[in-house]
Design an enzyme around this catalytic site. Structure first.
Site, PDB file in Angstrom:
ATOM      1  N   MET A  32       0.840  -1.201   0.000  1.00 43.57           N
ATOM      2  CA  MET A  32       0.000   0.000   0.000  1.00 43.57           C
ATOM      3  C   MET A  32       0.879   1.256   0.000  1.00 43.57           C
ATOM      4  SD  MET A  32      -3.405  -0.935   2.116  1.00 43.57           S
ATOM      5  CE  MET A  32      -2.785  -0.653   3.746  1.00 43.57           C
ATOM      6  N   HIS A  39       9.474  -3.511   3.295  1.00 45.09           N
ATOM      7  CA  HIS A  39       8.959  -3.668   1.933  1.00 45.09           C
ATOM      8  C   HIS A  39      10.120  -3.921   0.955  1.00 45.09           C
ATOM      9  CE1 HIS A  39       5.681  -0.855   3.550  1.00 45.09           C
ATOM     10  NE2 HIS A  39       5.002  -1.904   3.158  1.00 45.09           N
ATOM     11  N   GLY A 149       4.994 -10.380   3.799  1.00 47.11           N
ATOM     12  CA  GLY A 149       5.753 -10.333   5.042  1.00 47.11           C
ATOM     13  C   GLY A 149       5.059 -11.109   6.157  1.00 47.11           C
ATOM     14  N   GLU A 150       5.864 -11.761   6.986  1.00 47.40           N
ATOM     15  CA  GLU A 150       5.316 -12.417   8.187  1.00 47.40           C
ATOM     16  C   GLU A 150       4.807 -11.388   9.189  1.00 47.40           C
ATOM     17  OE1 GLU A 150       8.197 -15.093   9.810  1.00 47.40           O
ATOM     18  OE2 GLU A 150       7.941 -16.554   8.179  1.00 47.40           O
ATOM     19  N   LYS A 151       5.190 -10.141   9.015  1.00 52.71           N
ATOM     20  CA  LYS A 151       4.672  -9.062   9.874  1.00 52.71           C
ATOM     21  C   LYS A 151       3.145  -9.145   9.974  1.00 52.71           C
ATOM     22  CE  LYS A 151       3.817  -4.827  11.446  1.00 52.71           C
ATOM     23  NZ  LYS A 151       2.824  -4.247  10.605  1.00 52.71           N
ATOM     24  N   ASP A 152       2.510  -9.430   8.823  1.00 53.71           N
ATOM     25  CA  ASP A 152       1.051  -9.605   8.781  1.00 53.71           C
ATOM     26  C   ASP A 152       0.788 -11.106   8.628  1.00 53.71           C
ATOM     27  OD1 ASP A 152       0.041  -6.611   8.382  1.00 53.71           O
ATOM     28  OD2 ASP A 152       1.846  -6.904   7.209  1.00 53.71           O
ATOM     29  N   GLN A 155      -2.617 -12.475   7.582  1.00 51.10           N
ATOM     30  CA  GLN A 155      -2.830 -12.147   6.165  1.00 51.10           C
ATOM     31  C   GLN A 155      -2.065 -13.121   5.265  1.00 51.10           C
ATOM     32  OE1 GLN A 155      -2.765  -7.996   4.467  1.00 51.10           O
ATOM     33  NE2 GLN A 155      -0.663  -8.544   4.016  1.00 51.10           N
TER      34      GLN A 155
END
Ligand code: AMP
Length: 288
Positions: A32, A39, A149-152, A155
């Site tokens: 986004m 990113h 990403g594993e951050k989310d 998701q």
């Protein structure tokens, strides 16, 4: 030369068809915008596995509820393009809202399974919006891989499930969370934090790490979770959830869990909602 930006679906398809004809592969990194090092690592990973890296930049209205931060979400296309050039991104796909959701658009993907609970308890519209836009991005770009990403983490799990369920001919690749030096997961939303909040924010990483260590060493998980919530609240957070789940399916834990676990958290610091998570590869189970 600057990175090529395409906003028109026919032009995108001409480019990807030319790559296919030449026998070249390409990886997609959906974003986004308001890009940070996390990113950029996704782009580096796409580039290391494919001939070309395509980055999509689209602030997706379908995944924001009316009261959420769609309008104030940070946007910086010029800055993003300069960063993407540095890491060798080959193409930016940046459709307008009217290209993604033209007049009369009326179809929505409704994920269940891994989408149930956690984020969905607090943002019920969220994964429908994410799955719908990702499915569209995947069919628009037609990549060999898409990098998330594993951050989310929820998701990432929901997108993997959708690709499997819908037989989409591509592979999802996950990248471990990129963190600031003090442990805070990088996020475009960190820009919302005041200096005082920024100083407290790494507590969220400390707490998921503590719960993960407790699960790894066989402590009672419910006690570790209760302690973690208390620590977050004492530091000034308002906790949406702090939970330990099956790492693969995100199913809630049964009385005798086996296999890797994931500790996931979402909590508010002032007006900013932060999320984080961490894996427990080899949990010792002595109790929930
Ligand atoms: P966003 O622009 O926030 O929607 O994120 C786009 C992609 O970047 C998603 O796959 C995120 O999981 C990923 N991402 C965001 N922050 C990080 C981070 N700190 N480390 C790794 N990946 C990230």
């Amino acid at each position: 030369m600057s990175v090529a930006v395409i906003r028109d679906l026919d032009a995108l398809r001409r480019q990807t068809a030319a790559w296919r004809k030449a026998g070249e592969t390409f990886g997609l990194v959906p974003t986004m915008g308001a890009l940070h090092e996390g990113h950029l690592d996704l782009v580096r990973l796409a580039k290391s596995q494919c001939t070309h890296a395509v980055v999509s930049i689209f602030v997706n209205p379908a995944q924001f509820a009316p009261h959420e931060d769609f309008d104030r979400y940070p946007r910086d296309e010029a800055g993003d393009l300069a960063k993407l050039k540095r890491v060798g991104c080959d193409l930016v796909w940046s459709p307008d809202r009217s290209v993604m959701y033209p007049e009369g658009f009326a179809t929505r993907i409704v994920p269940a399974g891994a989408a149930e609970g956690l984020e969905s308890d607090f943002r019920p519209h969220f994964f429908g919006g994410v799955a719908t836009v990702c499915c569209k991005l995947f069919t628009q770009v037609g990549p060999d891989i898409a990098v998330f990403g594993e951050k989310d983490y929820q998701q990432l799990t929901v997108v993997r499930q959708m690709v499997r369920d819908l037989d989409l001919p591509m592979r999802i690749v996950g990248l471990p969370t990129v963190r600031e030096a003090d442990g805070l997961a990088m996020s475009s939303r960190n820009a919302y934090l005041t200096p005082d909040e920024r100083a407290v924010a790494p507590t969220i990483y400390r707490v998921v790490s503590q719960v993960a260590e407790a699960a790894a060493s066989g402590d009672v998980i419910a006690a570790a979770v209760a302690g973690g919530k208390a620590d977050l609240e004492a530091a000034g957070f308002k906790v949406d959830y702090l939970e330990v789940r099956d790492a693969k399916t995100l199913a809630p834990l049964t009385t005798d869990p086996d296999g890797p676990l994931r500790v996931l958290v979402a909590a508010w610091l002032g007006k900013t909602r932060l999320i984080d998570n961490i894996g427990v590869a080899h949990p010792l189970h002595r109790g929930l």
